[in-house]
Design an enzyme around this catalytic site. Structure first.
Site, PDB file in Angstrom:
ATOM      1  N   THR A  63       0.843  -7.579   2.673  1.00 21.19           N
ATOM      2  CA  THR A  63       0.050  -7.246   3.873  1.00 21.19           C
ATOM      3  C   THR A  63       0.652  -6.149   4.744  1.00 21.19           C
ATOM      4  O   THR A  63       0.192  -5.919   5.851  1.00 21.19           O
ATOM      5  CB  THR A  63      -0.141  -8.502   4.763  1.00 21.19           C
ATOM      6  OG1 THR A  63       1.155  -8.927   5.216  1.00 21.19           O
ATOM      7  CG2 THR A  63      -0.832  -9.629   4.031  1.00 21.19           C
ATOM      8  N   TYR A  71       5.062  -6.688  10.511  1.00 18.32           N
ATOM      9  CA  TYR A  71       3.914  -5.889  10.070  1.00 18.32           C
ATOM     10  C   TYR A  71       2.888  -5.750  11.200  1.00 18.32           C
ATOM     11  O   TYR A  71       2.252  -6.720  11.600  1.00 18.32           O
ATOM     12  CB  TYR A  71       3.267  -6.486   8.814  1.00 18.32           C
ATOM     13  CG  TYR A  71       4.212  -6.612   7.631  1.00 18.32           C
ATOM     14  CD1 TYR A  71       5.409  -5.895   7.582  1.00 18.32           C
ATOM     15  CD2 TYR A  71       3.931  -7.448   6.562  1.00 18.32           C
ATOM     16  CE1 TYR A  71       6.281  -6.007   6.517  1.00 18.32           C
ATOM     17  CE2 TYR A  71       4.805  -7.566   5.482  1.00 18.32           C
ATOM     18  CZ  TYR A  71       5.988  -6.845   5.468  1.00 18.32           C
ATOM     19  OH  TYR A  71       6.852  -6.964   4.413  1.00 18.32           O
TER      20      TYR A  71
END
Ligand code: NAP
Length: 270
Positions: free
Chosen positions: A19, A48
């Site tokens: 991701t 992230y």
């Protein structure tokens, strides 16, 4: 679905979805499409998008949390006894879940391993995480960690056909202790797909370069591959690499085109 055994004995999917750089509603849709296809592992991290990717994971797993093995990571600077508890709470909230299946130390920082391990174990005791592991730790770091605890369940590492340095000593060290590798950037962030030898290999064997690269990793018993794909077609193509069984001659061909290391090297990271 191929599975890999953790040292705890739990069998986890050998194929998952990365991701990193996911930030849009379209990315959440891609994760949902992956779950619909039958992909059952998602890898994320508090880093992230500074939490954005975890929020998208939360959206994707809503209503089917129990079907997914969720991996997230804590920043090294948050990996103190107290810091890890608050970081974990934040991640749980963003993903709208009560537990993380595998919680990793993202890379080594300045906080002593003993303290991080104590933090992980407290979270495990409280049921907030089910397992813990590490990422980007080289052999010397692993030896030191091993002295503090032998409960580590995985090491997430840069590993693909063009990044085989870990095979010299880290991978054998992990294998001896039955600790699986989670191979990140398994297609070298798409750069590998333009590699002439791989393109040629794929053409000759009726598979795409991405499938060849992923099938090479998936041929190993103790490797979990976590390619990222925001594009549904890429996702399907990658997932189908599980159906590709490379024959010994094909594996030998890849060994010649992408030779293993001839000596030690320092751990590469992205
Ligand atoms: P990767 O999975 O090797 O490559 C992702 C890139 O390849 C994306 O740009 C994607 O584009 C493209 N792609 C995927 N499948 C494709 C296909 N079949 N054909 C053409 N292009 C394709 O790189 P990564 O994202 O760096 O690594 C995977 C995951 O590992 C990350 O997302 C993250 O979860 C984890 N990771 C961990 C660390 C760590 O330090 N622990 C470091 C790096 C990565 P689209 O999105 O457009 O499909």
């Amino acid at each position: 679905m191929k599975r890999v055994a953790l040292p705890s004995g739990e069998q986890v999917p050998a194929f998952g979805m990365g991701t990193w750089y996911m930030e849009s509603a379209g990315d959440a849709a891609a994760l949902k499409a992956g779950l619909d296809m039958g992909i059952r592992l998602i890898d994320t991290a508090e880093m992230y998008g500074e939490g954005r990717a975890e929020e998208l994971v939360g959206e994707a797993i809503a209503g089917r949390r129990d079907q997914v093995f969720v991996v997230s990571k804590v920043y090294p600077h948050n990996a103190s006894r107290k810091g890890i508890a608050t970081a974990c709470e934040r991640s749980l909230k963003r993903m709208k879940t009560d537990r993380i299946d595998l919680y990793l130390l993202h890379w080594r920082g300045n906080i002593p391993f003993e303290e991080t391990v104590a933090g992980f174990e407290a979270l495990r005791g409280a049921g907030k995480i089910r397992h813990w592991g590490v990422s980007n730790l080289d052999t010397g770091d692993m030896e030191e960690l091993w002295g503090a605890s032998q409960a580590v369940q995985a090491n997430q590492l840069l590993y693909n056909l063009t990044r085989r340095g870990i095979e010299w000593d880290l991978l054998p060290w992990l294998r001896e202790r039955r600790i699986p590798v989670m191979a990140y950037s398994p297609i070298e962030q798409a750069r590998l797909l333009k590699n002439r030898a791989l393109v040629d290999f794929g053409r000759r064997h009726g598979i795409t370069p991405a499938q060849a690269a992923l099938a090479w990793l998936l041929a190993k018993d103790d490797v979990i591959a976590i390619p990222k794909a925001g594009n549904a077609q890429h996702l399907r193509e990658n997932f189908d690499s599980l159906k590709v069984k490379l024959a010994p001659e094909q594996l030998a061909e890849l060994e010649r085109a992408f030779p293993p290391p001839k000596g030690p090297s320092s751990l590469e990271m992205l």
